[in-house]
Design a protein around this motif. Sequence first.
Motif, PDB file in Angstrom:
ATOM      1  N   ILE A 237       0.827  -1.208   0.000  1.00 41.89           N
ATOM      2  CA  ILE A 237       0.000   0.000   0.000  1.00 41.89           C
ATOM      3  C   ILE A 237       0.863   1.260   0.000  1.00 41.89           C
ATOM      4  O   ILE A 237       0.603   2.197  -0.760  1.00 41.89           O
ATOM      5  CB  ILE A 237      -0.974  -0.005   1.203  1.00 41.89           C
ATOM      6  CG1 ILE A 237      -1.902  -1.212   1.144  1.00 41.89           C
ATOM      7  CG2 ILE A 237      -1.755   1.298   1.283  1.00 41.89           C
ATOM      8  CD1 ILE A 237      -2.631  -1.429  -0.150  1.00 41.89           C
ATOM      9  N   VAL A 238       1.907   1.285   0.818  1.00 40.95           N
ATOM     10  CA  VAL A 238       2.795   2.452   0.855  1.00 40.95           C
ATOM     11  C   VAL A 238       3.456   2.646  -0.507  1.00 40.95           C
ATOM     12  O   VAL A 238       3.493   3.769  -1.040  1.00 40.95           O
ATOM     13  CB  VAL A 238       3.846   2.319   1.981  1.00 40.95           C
ATOM     14  CG1 VAL A 238       4.940   3.367   1.847  1.00 40.95           C
ATOM     15  CG2 VAL A 238       3.177   2.409   3.348  1.00 40.95           C
ATOM     16  N   LEU A 239       3.949   1.573  -1.087  1.00 38.20           N
ATOM     17  CA  LEU A 239       4.563   1.660  -2.419  1.00 38.20           C
ATOM     18  C   LEU A 239       3.546   2.146  -3.450  1.00 38.20           C
ATOM     19  O   LEU A 239       3.857   2.985  -4.298  1.00 38.20           O
ATOM     20  CB  LEU A 239       5.143   0.303  -2.824  1.00 38.20           C
ATOM     21  CG  LEU A 239       5.876   0.245  -4.157  1.00 38.20           C
ATOM     22  CD1 LEU A 239       7.079   1.185  -4.143  1.00 38.20           C
ATOM     23  CD2 LEU A 239       6.330  -1.175  -4.442  1.00 38.20           C
ATOM     24  N   PHE A 240       2.323   1.639  -3.356  1.00 32.39           N
ATOM     25  CA  PHE A 240       1.268   2.054  -4.280  1.00 32.39           C
ATOM     26  C   PHE A 240       0.994   3.551  -4.143  1.00 32.39           C
ATOM     27  O   PHE A 240       0.854   4.262  -5.133  1.00 32.39           O
ATOM     28  CB  PHE A 240      -0.011   1.254  -4.033  1.00 32.39           C
ATOM     29  CG  PHE A 240      -1.148   1.694  -4.903  1.00 32.39           C
ATOM     30  CD1 PHE A 240      -1.237   1.256  -6.209  1.00 32.39           C
ATOM     31  CD2 PHE A 240      -2.098   2.570  -4.419  1.00 32.39           C
ATOM     32  CE1 PHE A 240      -2.265   1.676  -7.019  1.00 32.39           C
ATOM     33  CE2 PHE A 240      -3.135   2.998  -5.229  1.00 32.39           C
ATOM     34  CZ  PHE A 240      -3.216   2.547  -6.533  1.00 32.39           C
ATOM     35  N   TYR A 241       0.909   4.044  -2.902  1.00 36.85           N
ATOM     36  CA  TYR A 241       0.651   5.468  -2.690  1.00 36.85           C
ATOM     37  C   TYR A 241       1.787   6.334  -3.242  1.00 36.85           C
ATOM     38  O   TYR A 241       1.542   7.377  -3.838  1.00 36.85           O
ATOM     39  CB  TYR A 241       0.428   5.766  -1.209  1.00 36.85           C
ATOM     40  CG  TYR A 241      -0.951   5.378  -0.706  1.00 36.85           C
ATOM     41  CD1 TYR A 241      -2.049   5.308  -1.556  1.00 36.85           C
ATOM     42  CD2 TYR A 241      -1.158   5.083   0.627  1.00 36.85           C
ATOM     43  CE1 TYR A 241      -3.304   4.962  -1.089  1.00 36.85           C
ATOM     44  CE2 TYR A 241      -2.416   4.736   1.103  1.00 36.85           C
ATOM     45  CZ  TYR A 241      -3.486   4.678   0.229  1.00 36.85           C
ATOM     46  OH  TYR A 241      -4.728   4.343   0.706  1.00 36.85           O
ATOM     47  N   ILE A 242       3.013   5.887  -3.064  1.00 41.98           N
ATOM     48  CA  ILE A 242       4.165   6.623  -3.607  1.00 41.98           C
ATOM     49  C   ILE A 242       4.082   6.664  -5.133  1.00 41.98           C
ATOM     50  O   ILE A 242       4.245   7.724  -5.757  1.00 41.98           O
ATOM     51  CB  ILE A 242       5.495   6.007  -3.122  1.00 41.98           C
ATOM     52  CG1 ILE A 242       5.676   6.243  -1.624  1.00 41.98           C
ATOM     53  CG2 ILE A 242       6.682   6.575  -3.908  1.00 41.98           C
ATOM     54  CD1 ILE A 242       6.802   5.439  -0.988  1.00 41.98           C
ATOM     55  N   CYS A 243       3.817   5.514  -5.740  1.00 41.61           N
ATOM     56  CA  CYS A 243       3.689   5.454  -7.210  1.00 41.61           C
ATOM     57  C   CYS A 243       2.525   6.317  -7.704  1.00 41.61           C
ATOM     58  O   CYS A 243       2.627   6.963  -8.748  1.00 41.61           O
ATOM     59  CB  CYS A 243       3.511   4.013  -7.677  1.00 41.61           C
ATOM     60  SG  CYS A 243       4.984   2.996  -7.473  1.00 41.61           S
ATOM     61  N   SER A 244       1.443   6.350  -6.955  1.00 40.13           N
ATOM     62  CA  SER A 244       0.289   7.177  -7.327  1.00 40.13           C
ATOM     63  C   SER A 244       0.659   8.656  -7.304  1.00 40.13           C
ATOM     64  O   SER A 244       0.294   9.412  -8.210  1.00 40.13           O
ATOM     65  CB  SER A 244      -0.882   6.925  -6.378  1.00 40.13           C
ATOM     66  OG  SER A 244      -1.345   5.611  -6.499  1.00 40.13           O
TER      67      SER A 244
END
Length: 185
Positions: free
Chosen positions: A91-98
Amino acid sequence: MELSSVYISSQILTILMYVTLGITYQVKSRKKLLLLSILSNTLQGIAFFLLNAKSGLVMCILAIIRGSSLIIILDKIKDENKAKKAYLGVIVLFYICSAISAIYTYEGILSMFSIIATVIYTYSIWQKNEKVYKALGTPVSICLIIYNIFVKSLFGVILESAVLICSIVGYIRSILTDKQKTFIV
Protein backbone atom coordinates in the motif's frame (compact mmCIF):
# COMPACT_ATOMS: atom_id res chain seq x y z
CA MET A 1 -17.68 13.51 -28.21
CA GLU A 2 -17.68 11.73 -31.55
CA LEU A 3 -19.34 8.32 -31.78
CA SER A 4 -16.36 6.62 -33.40
CA SER A 5 -15.75 2.88 -33.20
CA VAL A 6 -12.98 3.58 -30.65
CA TYR A 7 -15.37 5.55 -28.44
CA ILE A 8 -18.10 2.91 -28.73
CA SER A 9 -15.55 0.20 -27.84
CA SER A 10 -14.48 2.21 -24.79
CA GLN A 11 -18.09 2.44 -23.67
CA ILE A 12 -18.71 -1.31 -24.12
CA LEU A 13 -15.62 -2.04 -21.99
CA THR A 14 -16.85 0.50 -19.47
CA ILE A 15 -20.19 -1.29 -19.23
CA LEU A 16 -18.45 -4.63 -18.65
CA MET A 17 -16.18 -3.04 -16.05
CA TYR A 18 -19.08 -1.61 -14.10
CA VAL A 19 -20.97 -4.90 -14.08
CA THR A 20 -17.86 -6.51 -12.58
CA LEU A 21 -17.30 -3.68 -10.11
CA GLY A 22 -20.92 -3.72 -8.96
CA ILE A 23 -20.53 -7.38 -8.05
CA THR A 24 -17.59 -6.55 -5.75
CA TYR A 25 -19.94 -4.72 -3.42
CA GLN A 26 -21.99 -7.89 -2.96
CA VAL A 27 -19.25 -10.50 -2.33
CA LYS A 28 -17.86 -11.34 1.09
CA SER A 29 -14.68 -13.21 0.14
CA ARG A 30 -11.57 -10.99 0.15
CA LYS A 31 -9.93 -13.05 -2.59
CA LYS A 32 -13.00 -12.84 -4.84
CA LEU A 33 -13.16 -9.11 -4.23
CA LEU A 34 -9.52 -8.72 -5.27
CA LEU A 35 -9.93 -10.92 -8.36
CA LEU A 36 -13.00 -9.01 -9.48
CA SER A 37 -11.16 -5.76 -8.80
CA ILE A 38 -8.28 -6.85 -11.06
CA LEU A 39 -10.73 -7.78 -13.82
CA SER A 40 -12.61 -4.50 -13.53
CA ASN A 41 -9.36 -2.50 -13.55
CA THR A 42 -8.19 -4.34 -16.65
CA LEU A 43 -11.41 -3.55 -18.50
CA GLN A 44 -11.39 0.06 -17.32
CA GLY A 45 -7.71 0.47 -18.18
CA ILE A 46 -8.36 -0.54 -21.77
CA ALA A 47 -11.35 1.81 -21.92
CA PHE A 48 -9.27 4.68 -20.51
CA PHE A 49 -6.54 3.92 -23.06
CA LEU A 50 -9.12 4.21 -25.84
CA LEU A 51 -10.34 7.51 -24.36
CA ASN A 52 -6.76 8.81 -24.00
CA ALA A 53 -7.43 9.26 -20.28
CA LYS A 54 -3.85 9.16 -18.99
CA SER A 55 -4.28 9.38 -15.23
CA GLY A 56 -7.12 6.86 -15.29
CA LEU A 57 -5.03 4.43 -17.35
CA VAL A 58 -2.01 4.71 -15.06
CA MET A 59 -4.21 4.25 -11.98
CA CYS A 60 -5.69 1.09 -13.52
CA ILE A 61 -2.23 -0.32 -14.24
CA LEU A 62 -1.11 0.41 -10.69
CA ALA A 63 -4.36 -1.04 -9.33
CA ILE A 64 -3.84 -4.29 -11.26
CA ILE A 65 -0.33 -4.58 -9.81
CA ARG A 66 -1.67 -3.71 -6.34
CA GLY A 67 -4.47 -6.28 -6.53
CA SER A 68 -2.14 -8.99 -7.81
CA SER A 69 0.33 -8.25 -5.01
CA LEU A 70 -2.41 -8.44 -2.38
CA ILE A 71 -3.60 -11.79 -3.74
CA ILE A 72 -0.06 -13.18 -3.67
CA ILE A 73 0.30 -12.07 -0.06
CA LEU A 74 -3.10 -13.57 0.79
CA ASP A 75 -2.10 -16.91 -0.77
CA LYS A 76 1.57 -17.15 0.24
CA ILE A 77 1.98 -15.52 3.65
CA LYS A 78 0.08 -17.36 6.36
CA ASP A 79 1.64 -15.62 9.36
CA GLU A 80 -0.74 -12.75 10.14
CA ASN A 81 1.94 -10.33 11.36
CA LYS A 82 4.11 -10.88 8.28
CA ALA A 83 1.05 -10.54 6.04
CA LYS A 84 0.10 -7.23 7.68
CA LYS A 85 3.61 -5.87 7.11
CA ALA A 86 3.58 -7.08 3.50
CA TYR A 87 0.15 -5.53 2.85
CA LEU A 88 1.29 -2.26 4.36
CA GLY A 89 4.43 -2.29 2.21
CA VAL A 90 2.37 -2.81 -0.95
CA ILE A 91 0.00 0.00 0.00
CA VAL A 92 2.79 2.45 0.86
CA LEU A 93 4.56 1.66 -2.42
CA PHE A 94 1.27 2.05 -4.28
CA TYR A 95 0.65 5.47 -2.69
CA ILE A 96 4.16 6.62 -3.61
CA CYS A 97 3.69 5.45 -7.21
CA SER A 98 0.29 7.18 -7.33
CA ALA A 99 1.78 10.47 -6.17
CA ILE A 100 4.59 10.26 -8.72
CA SER A 101 2.18 9.37 -11.52
CA ALA A 102 -0.04 12.33 -10.57
CA ILE A 103 2.83 14.64 -11.49
CA TYR A 104 3.28 13.07 -14.93
CA THR A 105 -0.39 12.61 -15.85
CA TYR A 106 -1.70 15.96 -14.59
CA GLU A 107 -4.08 17.53 -17.10
CA GLY A 108 -5.90 19.88 -14.77
CA ILE A 109 -7.58 19.45 -11.40
CA LEU A 110 -10.29 17.16 -12.79
CA SER A 111 -7.67 14.63 -13.93
CA MET A 112 -6.72 14.16 -10.27
CA PHE A 113 -10.13 12.72 -9.34
CA SER A 114 -9.09 9.37 -10.79
CA ILE A 115 -6.07 9.33 -8.51
CA ILE A 116 -8.06 10.42 -5.44
CA ALA A 117 -10.63 7.70 -6.12
CA THR A 118 -7.94 5.06 -6.53
CA VAL A 119 -6.17 6.08 -3.33
CA ILE A 120 -9.42 5.85 -1.34
CA TYR A 121 -10.33 2.55 -2.98
CA THR A 122 -6.87 1.20 -2.16
CA TYR A 123 -7.42 1.87 1.52
CA SER A 124 -10.85 0.26 1.33
CA ILE A 125 -9.51 -3.03 -0.04
CA TRP A 126 -6.43 -3.01 2.17
CA GLN A 127 -8.29 -3.13 5.44
CA LYS A 128 -10.43 -6.17 6.24
CA ASN A 129 -13.68 -4.54 7.38
CA GLU A 130 -16.33 -5.21 4.74
CA LYS A 131 -18.44 -2.27 5.99
CA VAL A 132 -15.57 0.18 5.55
CA TYR A 133 -15.07 -1.10 1.98
CA LYS A 134 -18.73 -0.58 1.19
CA ALA A 135 -18.90 2.82 2.94
CA LEU A 136 -15.86 4.14 1.05
CA GLY A 137 -17.55 3.19 -2.20
CA THR A 138 -19.51 6.44 -1.91
CA PRO A 139 -16.61 8.94 -2.07
CA VAL A 140 -14.84 6.73 -4.64
CA SER A 141 -17.92 6.80 -6.87
CA ILE A 142 -18.34 10.55 -6.53
CA CYS A 143 -14.71 11.09 -7.58
CA LEU A 144 -15.08 8.72 -10.52
CA ILE A 145 -18.29 10.38 -11.69
CA ILE A 146 -16.37 13.65 -11.84
CA TYR A 147 -13.46 11.98 -13.65
CA ASN A 148 -15.76 10.28 -16.17
CA ILE A 149 -17.36 13.65 -16.91
CA PHE A 150 -13.84 15.00 -17.49
CA VAL A 151 -12.90 12.23 -19.95
CA LYS A 152 -16.37 12.36 -21.57
CA SER A 153 -17.30 8.77 -20.80
CA LEU A 154 -21.09 8.81 -20.95
CA PHE A 155 -21.52 5.25 -19.72
CA GLY A 156 -18.82 5.84 -17.12
CA VAL A 157 -20.96 8.61 -15.61
CA ILE A 158 -24.21 6.66 -15.84
CA LEU A 159 -22.82 3.38 -14.54
CA GLU A 160 -20.65 4.93 -11.84
CA SER A 161 -23.88 6.44 -10.57
CA ALA A 162 -25.32 2.89 -10.47
CA VAL A 163 -22.23 1.66 -8.58
CA LEU A 164 -22.74 4.49 -6.13
CA ILE A 165 -26.20 3.09 -5.48
CA CYS A 166 -24.81 -0.48 -5.22
CA SER A 167 -22.22 0.60 -2.67
CA ILE A 168 -24.83 2.43 -0.61
CA VAL A 169 -27.20 -0.57 -0.76
CA GLY A 170 -24.37 -2.97 0.15
CA TYR A 171 -23.40 -0.77 3.09
CA ILE A 172 -26.99 -0.52 4.32
CA ARG A 173 -27.39 -4.31 3.98
CA SER A 174 -24.28 -4.79 6.13
CA ILE A 175 -25.64 -2.48 8.81
CA LEU A 176 -29.06 -4.17 8.78
CA THR A 177 -27.47 -7.64 8.95
CA ASP A 178 -25.47 -6.56 12.02
CA LYS A 179 -28.56 -5.12 13.67
CA GLN A 180 -30.46 -8.38 13.03
CA LYS A 181 -27.61 -10.36 14.60
CA THR A 182 -27.75 -8.07 17.64
CA PHE A 183 -31.47 -8.68 18.09
CA ILE A 184 -31.10 -12.45 17.67
CA VAL A 185 -28.46 -12.74 20.41
